[in-house]
Design a protein around this motif. Structure first.
Motif, mmCIF file in Angstrom:
data_model
loop_
_atom_site.group_PDB
_atom_site.id
_atom_site.type_symbol
_atom_site.label_atom_id
_atom_site.label_comp_id
_atom_site.label_asym_id
_atom_site.label_seq_id
_atom_site.Cartn_x
_atom_site.Cartn_y
_atom_site.Cartn_z
ATOM 1 N N GLY A 50 2.685 10.193 6.194
ATOM 2 C CA GLY A 50 3.785 9.582 6.937
ATOM 3 C C GLY A 50 3.536 8.114 7.233
ATOM 4 N N THR A 51 2.365 7.620 6.869
ATOM 5 C CA THR A 51 2.046 6.208 7.090
ATOM 6 C C THR A 51 1.787 5.492 5.774
ATOM 7 N N ASN A 52 2.197 6.117 4.659
ATOM 8 C CA ASN A 52 1.929 5.484 3.371
ATOM 9 C C ASN A 52 2.818 4.260 3.183
ATOM 10 N N THR A 53 2.369 3.373 2.333
ATOM 11 C CA THR A 53 3.094 2.152 2.014
ATOM 12 C C THR A 53 3.396 2.158 0.530
ATOM 13 N N GLN A 54 4.637 1.817 0.178
ATOM 14 C CA GLN A 54 5.007 1.712 -1.229
ATOM 15 C C GLN A 54 5.556 0.323 -1.481
ATOM 16 N N VAL A 55 5.107 -0.291 -2.580
ATOM 17 C CA VAL A 55 5.640 -1.581 -3.002
ATOM 18 C C VAL A 55 6.154 -1.434 -4.421
ATOM 19 N N THR A 56 7.116 -2.278 -4.775
ATOM 20 C CA THR A 56 7.665 -2.298 -6.122
ATOM 21 C C THR A 56 7.440 -3.692 -6.696
ATOM 22 N N LEU A 57 6.805 -3.741 -7.857
ATOM 23 C CA LEU A 57 6.557 -5.007 -8.543
ATOM 24 C C LEU A 57 7.461 -5.108 -9.760
#
Length: 101
Positions: A50-57
């Protein structure tokens, strides 16, 4: 400042992405170029904290990518995984890799 960091790169996913021009999406992808990389980092290997981070490049013209997650807690074990996207859609996340800060 900012605390430790971890870098996600194409080295994390040597199987499945196969470079910018190839991705495994289950069905035929028509050889379409990878347009985005989706990178997730979490404290749990199931990416369910529930604390994960996702980024899109945005994919560029090279066969590699890199992204540094900053502000991580020192001495913690993090899990990182990557998925590729092209015109067909987003592929499955590759098997995660772990990194200790």
């Amino acid at each position: 400042g900012g605390g430790p960091s971890a870098t996600a790169s194409d080295a994390l996913c040597p199987i499945g992405l196969g470079g910018r021009d190839q991705a495994t999406f289950g069905e035929a992808d028509g050889g379409s170029d990878i347009t985005y990389y989706h990178i997730e980092i979490d404290l749990q290997s199931d990416f369910g904290s529930g604390t994960n981070t996702q980024v899109t490049l945005v994919a560029n013209d090279s066969d590699s990518f890199s992204y540094s997650f900053t502000g991580l807690a020192a001495g913690r074990l993090y899990f990182v995984r990557v998925a590729a996207e092209n015109v067909v859609g987003i592929g499955q996340f590759q098997t995660y890799q772990s990194v200790r800060t």
